[in-house]
Scaffold this active site. Structure first.
Site, PDB file in Angstrom:
ATOM      1  N   GLY A  81      12.279   4.536   1.667  1.00 41.51           N
ATOM      2  CA  GLY A  81      11.679   3.467   2.090  1.00 41.51           C
ATOM      3  C   GLY A  81      12.361   2.268   2.574  1.00 41.51           C
ATOM      4  O   GLY A  81      12.045   0.968   2.647  1.00 41.51           O
ATOM      5  N   SER A  82      13.477   2.377   2.931  1.00 37.99           N
ATOM      6  CA  SER A  82      14.510   1.297   3.518  1.00 37.99           C
ATOM      7  C   SER A  82      13.708   0.873   4.569  1.00 37.99           C
ATOM      8  O   SER A  82      13.976  -0.325   4.677  1.00 37.99           O
ATOM      9  CB  SER A  82      15.883   1.747   3.678  1.00 37.99           C
ATOM     10  OG  SER A  82      16.052   2.739   4.830  1.00 37.99           O
ATOM     11  N   ASN A  83      13.366   1.725   5.309  1.00 35.93           N
ATOM     12  CA  ASN A  83      12.604   0.978   6.802  1.00 35.93           C
ATOM     13  C   ASN A  83      11.296   0.429   6.347  1.00 35.93           C
ATOM     14  O   ASN A  83      10.987  -0.681   6.782  1.00 35.93           O
ATOM     15  CB  ASN A  83      12.159   2.183   7.663  1.00 35.93           C
ATOM     16  CG  ASN A  83      13.171   2.273   8.718  1.00 35.93           C
ATOM     17  OD1 ASN A  83      13.649   1.815   9.562  1.00 35.93           O
ATOM     18  ND2 ASN A  83      14.066   3.542   8.236  1.00 35.93           N
ATOM     19  N   LYS A  92       5.293  14.532   6.835  1.00 34.43           N
ATOM     20  CA  LYS A  92       4.090  15.601   6.777  1.00 34.43           C
ATOM     21  C   LYS A  92       3.553  15.217   8.147  1.00 34.43           C
ATOM     22  O   LYS A  92       3.593  14.323   8.792  1.00 34.43           O
ATOM     23  CB  LYS A  92       3.072  14.918   5.743  1.00 34.43           C
ATOM     24  CG  LYS A  92       1.690  15.623   5.556  1.00 34.43           C
ATOM     25  CD  LYS A  92       1.179  15.104   4.463  1.00 34.43           C
ATOM     26  CE  LYS A  92      -0.201  15.929   4.225  1.00 34.43           C
ATOM     27  NZ  LYS A  92      -1.112  16.401   5.194  1.00 34.43           N
ATOM     28  N   ILE A 110       1.084  14.862  11.221  1.00 26.10           N
ATOM     29  CA  ILE A 110      -0.056  13.925  11.384  1.00 26.10           C
ATOM     30  C   ILE A 110      -0.999  14.863  12.392  1.00 26.10           C
ATOM     31  O   ILE A 110      -0.918  15.076  13.258  1.00 26.10           O
ATOM     32  CB  ILE A 110       0.354  12.690  12.318  1.00 26.10           C
ATOM     33  CG1 ILE A 110       1.255  11.660  11.611  1.00 26.10           C
ATOM     34  CG2 ILE A 110      -0.862  11.931  12.612  1.00 26.10           C
ATOM     35  CD1 ILE A 110       0.799  11.021  10.605  1.00 26.10           C
ATOM     36  N   ASN A 115       6.420   6.041  15.644  1.00 25.43           N
ATOM     37  CA  ASN A 115       7.489   6.636  14.635  1.00 25.43           C
ATOM     38  C   ASN A 115       8.981   6.088  15.303  1.00 25.43           C
ATOM     39  O   ASN A 115       9.221   5.903  16.289  1.00 25.43           O
ATOM     40  CB  ASN A 115       7.555   8.256  14.688  1.00 25.43           C
ATOM     41  CG  ASN A 115       8.283   8.931  13.810  1.00 25.43           C
ATOM     42  OD1 ASN A 115       8.439   8.489  12.846  1.00 25.43           O
ATOM     43  ND2 ASN A 115       9.040   9.800  14.341  1.00 25.43           N
ATOM     44  N   HIS A 136      12.848   7.429  15.234  1.00 24.60           N
ATOM     45  CA  HIS A 136      13.751   8.930  15.198  1.00 24.60           C
ATOM     46  C   HIS A 136      14.899   8.495  15.018  1.00 24.60           C
ATOM     47  O   HIS A 136      15.500   7.724  15.833  1.00 24.60           O
ATOM     48  CB  HIS A 136      13.314   9.847  16.201  1.00 24.60           C
ATOM     49  CG  HIS A 136      13.874  10.967  16.302  1.00 24.60           C
ATOM     50  ND1 HIS A 136      13.403  11.984  15.218  1.00 24.60           N
ATOM     51  CD2 HIS A 136      14.916  11.673  16.703  1.00 24.60           C
ATOM     52  CE1 HIS A 136      14.094  13.017  15.457  1.00 24.60           C
ATOM     53  NE2 HIS A 136      15.184  12.835  16.380  1.00 24.60           N
ATOM     54  N   ASP A 188       7.558  14.610  17.807  1.00 23.30           N
ATOM     55  CA  ASP A 188       8.788  14.004  18.567  1.00 23.30           C
ATOM     56  C   ASP A 188       8.465  13.790  20.151  1.00 23.30           C
ATOM     57  O   ASP A 188       9.474  13.527  20.898  1.00 23.30           O
ATOM     58  CB  ASP A 188      10.198  14.469  18.332  1.00 23.30           C
ATOM     59  CG  ASP A 188      10.588  14.494  16.773  1.00 23.30           C
ATOM     60  OD1 ASP A 188      10.010  13.195  16.263  1.00 23.30           O
ATOM     61  OD2 ASP A 188      11.430  15.072  16.333  1.00 23.30           O
ATOM     62  N   GLU A 247      17.743   0.817  12.727  1.00 23.41           N
ATOM     63  CA  GLU A 247      16.270   0.805  12.600  1.00 23.41           C
ATOM     64  C   GLU A 247      15.800  -0.421  11.923  1.00 23.41           C
ATOM     65  O   GLU A 247      14.807  -0.799  12.127  1.00 23.41           O
ATOM     66  CB  GLU A 247      16.009   2.143  11.629  1.00 23.41           C
ATOM     67  CG  GLU A 247      16.075   3.390  12.365  1.00 23.41           C
ATOM     68  CD  GLU A 247      15.847   4.676  11.580  1.00 23.41           C
ATOM     69  OE1 GLU A 247      15.728   5.731  12.096  1.00 23.41           O
ATOM     70  OE2 GLU A 247      15.993   4.309  10.344  1.00 23.41           O
TER      71      GLU A 247
HETATM   72  C1  GRF Z   1      14.698   6.973   9.110  1.00 20.80           C
HETATM   73  O1  GRF Z   1      16.192   7.255   9.286  1.00 20.80           O
HETATM   74  C2  GRF Z   1      13.955   7.339  10.304  1.00 20.80           C
HETATM   75  O2  GRF Z   1      14.742   7.547  11.396  1.00 20.80           O
HETATM   76  C3  GRF Z   1      13.252   8.768   9.849  1.00 20.80           C
HETATM   77  O3  GRF Z   1      13.227   8.926   8.568  1.00 20.80           O
HETATM   78  C4  GRF Z   1      14.209   7.987   7.915  1.00 20.80           C
HETATM   79  C5  GRF Z   1      13.599   7.084   6.909  1.00 20.80           C
HETATM   80  O4  GRF Z   1      14.608   6.510   6.083  1.00 20.80           O
HETATM   81  N1  GRF Z   1      11.955   9.017  10.616  1.00 20.80           N
HETATM   82  P1  GRF Z   1      14.053   5.412   4.798  1.00 20.80           P
HETATM   83  O5  GRF Z   1      13.246   6.124   4.091  1.00 20.80           O
HETATM   84  O6  GRF Z   1      13.337   4.374   5.774  1.00 20.80           O
HETATM   85  O7  GRF Z   1      15.413   4.927   4.303  1.00 20.80           O
END
Ligand code: GRF
Length: 211
Positions: A11-13, A91, A93, A107, A109, A150, A179
């Protein structure tokens, strides 16, 4: 407007998205959806008081599998979710969800699509493939989600050099840094209607937003 983030991992994003929109006047991250109720992203949702929707067979005992996506769709509609950001959501979609949220699912990537995408291309696998290929440039891609993994229209890409000292770990760090820096901003621009998908052609209403 309300947006939902879907995640299954650390969940860092998700965290960077929450920080970005914390004081936003127009966009509110109001829902978190996960298929993995024990993942790190769930903790982040709890800490930030974001409502959690557990989307998995464990959450729907005795209910027909075809019914799951319909339940999710009606919940998203009930919560007035206008945009969905996938952030490490592991998962598929389901097509019916795509259909109901056409051009409303994004999304990110961890490479420059259309290279290094498709089945099996997630997490470290992507960075291993990037290193093995010998490419000198990699990066991140934000794209719309359609029925094919993708393959949705590309909205945004940002590249960095693949240096001779790079390994899976350093590449992953470069990816995460980009990201966290750009994905929330792209989400915002789509949410505000500054990015439009016109029959498969994505265009920016005002290019200066991305300079
Ligand atoms: C990200 O690097 C993204 O590119 C991919 O999943 C990863 C999720 O990382 N779709 P985090 O859980 O947000 O750290």
């Amino acid at each position: 407007m309300n947006i939902a983030v879907f995640a299954s991992g650390n969940g860092s994003n998700f965290n960077s998205i929450l920080n970005f929109f914390k004081a936003h006047t127009e966009v509110n991250v109001s829902l978190f959806v996960t298929n993995k109720i024990n993942c790190g992203a769930v903790e982040i949702a709890r800490k930030n008081n974001v409502e959690i929707f557990h989307y998995s067979k464990f959450a729907f005992p005795g209910i027909d599998i075809h019914e799951y996506p319909l339940r999710l769709i009606s919940f998203l509609k009930e919560k007035k979710i206008s945009l969905i950001a996938l952030a490490g959501y592991m998962k598929i979609i389901e097509p019916i969800i795509v259909e109901n949220f056409r051009d409303k699912i994004l999304n990110v990537h961890p490479a420059l699509l259309p290279a290094f995408g498709g089945k099996g291309m997630y997490g470290e696998n992507v960075q291993v493939a990037v290193l093995e290929s010998g490419v000198k440039v990699s990066g991140i891609t934000v794209h719309f989600v359609n029925e094919n993994y993708d393959e949705g229209e590309i909205i945004f890409q940002k590249s960095f050099d693949v240096d001779s000292y790079d390994n899976v770990e350093t590449l992953s760090q470069k990816v995460k840094q980009f990201e966290h820096e750009y994905y929330p901003y792209v989400i915002e621009q789509v949410a505000l209607g500054n990015i439009v998908n016109n029959n498969g052609k994505v265009f920016l209403k005002n290019k200066k937003h991305f300079n």
